[in-house]
Design a protein around this motif. Structure first.
Motif, short mmCIF file in Angstrom:
data_model
loop_
_atom_site.label_atom_id
_atom_site.label_comp_id
_atom_site.label_asym_id
_atom_site.label_seq_id
_atom_site.Cartn_x
_atom_site.Cartn_y
_atom_site.Cartn_z
N MET A 1 44.40 39.59 40.47
CA MET A 1 44.04 39.79 39.54
C MET A 1 44.62 41.51 39.05
SD MET A 1 40.18 40.38 37.94
CE MET A 1 40.18 38.90 37.69
N PRO A 2 44.98 42.05 38.21
CA PRO A 2 45.71 43.44 38.10
C PRO A 2 44.37 44.36 37.58
CG PRO A 2 46.16 41.71 36.53
CD PRO A 2 46.24 40.76 37.03
N ASP A 3 44.72 45.92 38.34
CA ASP A 3 43.63 46.31 37.90
C ASP A 3 42.85 46.71 36.32
OD1 ASP A 3 43.48 46.90 40.95
OD2 ASP A 3 44.44 48.51 40.18
N ALA A 4 43.72 46.71 36.35
CA ALA A 4 43.56 46.69 34.66
C ALA A 4 42.37 45.97 34.03
CB ALA A 4 44.30 46.63 33.65
N GLN A 5 42.12 44.36 34.40
CA GLN A 5 41.65 42.90 33.81
C GLN A 5 40.48 43.84 35.23
OE1 GLN A 5 44.10 39.95 35.14
NE2 GLN A 5 44.48 39.17 33.18
N LEU A 6 40.68 43.75 36.33
CA LEU A 6 39.12 43.63 36.49
C LEU A 6 38.03 45.23 36.22
CD1 LEU A 6 37.26 43.04 39.60
CD2 LEU A 6 39.08 44.48 41.15
#
Length: 65
Positions: A1-6
Motif C-alpha cells: 500500500m502506498p504511503d499516501a494511502q496508508l
C-alpha cells in the motif's frame, strides 16, 4: 500500500475512532456490494424445469386474496 494511502487510512481511522482493520473491512464491503450481480440475474430461469403454467399459478395465488 502506498504511503499516501496508508496515511489517509490512518487519518480516517483516527477521526472515526476505529481500527484501520475496521475501516478496511467497511471499504471492502462497499466495493464488493457494488460489484455483486443483481438478484434478478441470480434467479433468472429458476422455474424453467417446473411443469406449471405461470398464469394458472398466478390466478391460483390471487384467488387466495
Amino acid at each position: 500500500m502506498p504511503d499516501a494511502q496508508l496515511n489517509d487510512l490512518m487519518q480516517i481511522a483516527e477521526a472515526e475512532k476505529r481500527s484501520r482493520a475496521a475501516v478496511i473491512r467497511d471499504a471492502l464491503d462497499g466495493y464488493i456490494a457494488q460489484r455483486k450481480p443483481a438478484l434478478a440475474v441470480d434467479v433468472f430461469g429458476l422455474w424453467k424445469d417446473r411443469n406449471v403454467d405461470g398464469l394458472d399459478y398466478q390466478d391460483k395465488l390471487r384467488s387466495e386474496w
